[in-house]
Motif scaffolding. Structure first.
Motif, PDB file in Angstrom:
ATOM      1  N   GLU A   1      22.528 -54.347  37.899  1.00 10.66           N
ATOM      2  CA  GLU A   1      22.598 -55.791  37.746  1.00 10.66           C
ATOM      3  C   GLU A   1      23.053 -56.403  36.570  1.00 10.66           C
ATOM      4  OE1 GLU A   1      22.091 -57.318  40.457  1.00 10.66           O
ATOM      5  OE2 GLU A   1      21.504 -55.800  41.906  1.00 10.66           O
ATOM      6  N   PHE A   2      22.625 -55.870  35.593  1.00 14.36           N
ATOM      7  CA  PHE A   2      22.942 -56.482  34.171  1.00 14.36           C
ATOM      8  C   PHE A   2      24.293 -56.703  33.757  1.00 14.36           C
ATOM      9  CE2 PHE A   2      23.250 -56.742  29.473  1.00 14.36           C
ATOM     10  CZ  PHE A   2      22.835 -57.719  29.242  1.00 14.36           C
ATOM     11  N   ARG A   3      24.984 -55.351  34.303  1.00 12.25           N
ATOM     12  CA  ARG A   3      26.496 -55.381  33.918  1.00 12.25           C
ATOM     13  C   ARG A   3      27.328 -56.270  35.059  1.00 12.25           C
ATOM     14  NH1 ARG A   3      25.811 -49.377  33.759  1.00 12.25           N
ATOM     15  NH2 ARG A   3      26.264 -49.567  36.031  1.00 12.25           N
ATOM     16  N   SER A   4      26.504 -56.600  36.190  1.00  7.02           N
ATOM     17  CA  SER A   4      27.242 -57.514  37.154  1.00  7.02           C
ATOM     18  C   SER A   4      27.168 -58.812  36.872  1.00  7.02           C
ATOM     19  CB  SER A   4      26.300 -57.359  38.572  1.00  7.02           C
ATOM     20  OG  SER A   4      25.079 -58.044  38.535  1.00  7.02           O
ATOM     21  N   TYR A   5      26.179 -59.240  35.777  1.00 10.06           N
ATOM     22  CA  TYR A   5      26.203 -60.640  35.193  1.00 10.06           C
ATOM     23  C   TYR A   5      27.772 -61.003  34.500  1.00 10.06           C
ATOM     24  CZ  TYR A   5      21.389 -61.561  35.958  1.00 10.06           C
ATOM     25  OH  TYR A   5      20.045 -61.830  36.387  1.00 10.06           O
ATOM     26  N   PHE A   6      28.182 -59.761  33.861  1.00 11.47           N
ATOM     27  CA  PHE A   6      29.357 -60.102  32.949  1.00 11.47           C
ATOM     28  C   PHE A   6      30.631 -59.719  33.677  1.00 11.47           C
ATOM     29  CE2 PHE A   6      25.605 -59.657  30.391  1.00 11.47           C
ATOM     30  CZ  PHE A   6      25.759 -60.830  29.536  1.00 11.47           C
ATOM     31  N   ASP A   7      30.666 -59.482  34.990  1.00  6.97           N
ATOM     32  CA  ASP A   7      31.803 -59.157  35.572  1.00  6.97           C
ATOM     33  C   ASP A   7      32.669 -60.390  35.851  1.00  6.97           C
ATOM     34  OD1 ASP A   7      31.171 -56.458  35.923  1.00  6.97           O
ATOM     35  OD2 ASP A   7      30.308 -56.766  37.901  1.00  6.97           O
ATOM     36  N   SER A   8      32.097 -61.554  35.726  1.00  9.33           N
ATOM     37  CA  SER A   8      32.888 -62.781  35.747  1.00  9.33           C
ATOM     38  C   SER A   8      32.553 -63.492  34.714  1.00  9.33           C
ATOM     39  CB  SER A   8      32.414 -63.642  37.098  1.00  9.33           C
ATOM     40  OG  SER A   8      31.327 -63.962  36.767  1.00  9.33           O
ATOM     41  N   PRO A   9      33.267 -64.690  34.473  1.00  9.10           N
ATOM     42  CA  PRO A   9      33.126 -65.528  33.205  1.00  9.10           C
ATOM     43  C   PRO A   9      31.837 -66.511  33.357  1.00  9.10           C
ATOM     44  CG  PRO A   9      35.332 -65.979  34.141  1.00  9.10           C
ATOM     45  CD  PRO A   9      34.547 -64.964  35.078  1.00  9.10           C
TER      46      PRO A   9
ATOM     47  N   ALA B   1      28.690 -65.800  33.240  1.00  6.48           N
ATOM     48  CA  ALA B   1      27.709 -65.303  32.497  1.00  6.48           C
ATOM     49  C   ALA B   1      27.904 -66.110  30.991  1.00  6.48           C
ATOM     50  CB  ALA B   1      27.477 -64.131  32.175  1.00  6.48           C
ATOM     51  N   TYR B   2      29.140 -66.065  30.870  1.00  8.83           N
ATOM     52  CA  TYR B   2      29.634 -66.300  29.228  1.00  8.83           C
ATOM     53  C   TYR B   2      29.431 -68.153  29.461  1.00  8.83           C
ATOM     54  CZ  TYR B   2      31.490 -61.677  28.968  1.00  8.83           C
ATOM     55  OH  TYR B   2      31.446 -60.413  28.677  1.00  8.83           O
ATOM     56  N   ILE B   3      30.026 -68.525  30.552  1.00  6.87           N
ATOM     57  CA  ILE B   3      29.836 -70.152  30.624  1.00  6.87           C
ATOM     58  C   ILE B   3      28.331 -70.379  30.448  1.00  6.87           C
ATOM     59  CG2 ILE B   3      30.384 -72.101  32.021  1.00  6.87           C
ATOM     60  CD1 ILE B   3      32.875 -70.439  33.168  1.00  6.87           C
ATOM     61  N   PHE B   4      27.463 -69.734  31.441  1.00  8.70           N
ATOM     62  CA  PHE B   4      26.135 -69.958  31.630  1.00  8.70           C
ATOM     63  C   PHE B   4      25.535 -70.087  30.316  1.00  8.70           C
ATOM     64  CE2 PHE B   4      21.722 -69.022  32.252  1.00  8.70           C
ATOM     65  CZ  PHE B   4      21.567 -70.104  33.594  1.00  8.70           C
ATOM     66  N   ILE B   5      25.728 -68.943  29.517  1.00  9.69           N
ATOM     67  CA  ILE B   5      25.136 -68.978  28.185  1.00  9.69           C
ATOM     68  C   ILE B   5      25.613 -70.040  27.227  1.00  9.69           C
ATOM     69  CG2 ILE B   5      24.831 -67.165  25.767  1.00  9.69           C
ATOM     70  CD1 ILE B   5      25.194 -65.118  27.995  1.00  9.69           C
ATOM     71  N   THR B   6      26.950 -70.223  27.327  1.00  9.58           N
ATOM     72  CA  THR B   6      27.312 -71.230  26.413  1.00  9.58           C
ATOM     73  C   THR B   6      26.462 -72.642  26.490  1.00  9.58           C
ATOM     74  OG1 THR B   6      29.396 -70.067  26.056  1.00  9.58           O
ATOM     75  CG2 THR B   6      29.405 -72.397  25.384  1.00  9.58           C
ATOM     76  N   ALA B   7      26.689 -73.019  27.842  1.00  9.42           N
ATOM     77  CA  ALA B   7      25.933 -74.351  28.290  1.00  9.42           C
ATOM     78  C   ALA B   7      24.470 -74.116  27.659  1.00  9.42           C
ATOM     79  CB  ALA B   7      25.994 -74.345  29.733  1.00  9.42           C
ATOM     80  N   PHE B   8      24.052 -73.151  27.992  1.00  9.65           N
ATOM     81  CA  PHE B   8      22.563 -73.407  27.622  1.00  9.65           C
ATOM     82  C   PHE B   8      22.266 -73.200  25.987  1.00  9.65           C
ATOM     83  CE2 PHE B   8      18.960 -70.569  25.746  1.00  9.65           C
ATOM     84  CZ  PHE B   8      17.723 -71.167  26.202  1.00  9.65           C
TER      85      PHE B   8
END
Length: 239
Positions: A12-20, A22-29
């Motif tokens: 499941e953790f790898r699936s978070y980073f299968d698309s952009p 997660a990166y957009i989400f972390i940046t927004a946070f």
């Protein structure tokens, strides 16, 4: 049990980073929490991170359901849960694995706010005990929201509905212990509902006070919603 849960968590953790996303989400946070904190930090002129922890219950209210809304809803929509459960894993192992993956993702987001205490420390003499306690409380609060969001995700195949449902439950548990709600209730109900409030137990930890009752409360909330989640999956009617 733990090995299977960890295997699910890694997947499941790898699936978070299968698309952009997660990166957009972390940046927004990170942009949001840095903006909210430093917007008032330089005006106040105090090396104090209590305002940072003060707005976390409300930031998490919207960010955490965004992490969890896809975890079960997507399985329901795609019909992949039965495939997953044909593997030698139990429902409770899958639930625990999904929770652990989202918890690690949340912990990673919080760890990336390290610039805030570093800058506060560089500009003043903050109470590091209060900061560590505040981060511990934030992790426990976030884990509680994760358990709630995971449960909400299991109730609907629609991610938006799961997102809204998680917010509704979160808001209910957040305001139930607030003074403006308690003042409307009979006196005998006040202590019970005040104890049930999510933010009630976070306030003292945000000030640097560790109370075993607060830790027990958050562990209870996590346990109750994970238990409900396992029951929903075991009694699934969507297949």
């Amino acid at each position: 049990m733990l090995n299977n849960a960890l295997a699910v968590a890694r997947k499941e953790f790898r699936s978070y980073f299968d698309s952009p996303i997660a990166y957009i989400f972390i940046t927004a946070f990170l942009l949001l929490v840095n903006f909210l904190f430093f917007w008032t930090f330089f005006v106040a002129g105090q090396a104090d991170m209590r305002p940072f922890f003060g707005f976390m219950p409300f930031v998490f209210l919207f960010f955490v359901p965004s992490i969890t809304m896809r975890l079960w809803a997507e399985e329901r929509k795609m019909g992949t849960l039965e495939v997953l459960l044909t593997l030698p894993v139990q429902e409770k192992e899958v639930v625990l694995g999904k929770f652990l993956s989202s918890f690690v993702f949340l912990a990673l987001m919080l760890a990336l706010t390290f610039n805030v205490p570093l800058l506060v420390g560089a500009l003043g003499d903050p109470d590091w005990g209060q900061i560590i306690c505040g981060y511990l409380g934030t992790l426990l609060l976030g884990a509680s929201y994760l358990a709630i969001g995971l449960f909400a995700s299991a109730l609907s195949e629609n991610q938006i509905i799961a997102f809204i449902l998680a917010i509704v439950i979160g808001v209910a548990l957040l305001i139930v212990g607030e003074w403006f709600f308690l003042m409307l209730l009979p006196d005998f109900m006040v202590p019970v509902l005040n104890y049930l409030g999510l933010a009630t137990h976070f306030e003292s930890m945000g000030r640097g006070v560790i109370d075993s009752r607060d830790i027990l409360y958050y562990l209870s909330i996590i346990g109750v919603f994970l238990y409900l989640n396992v029951n929903v999956v075991e009694n699934r009617s969507w297949v």
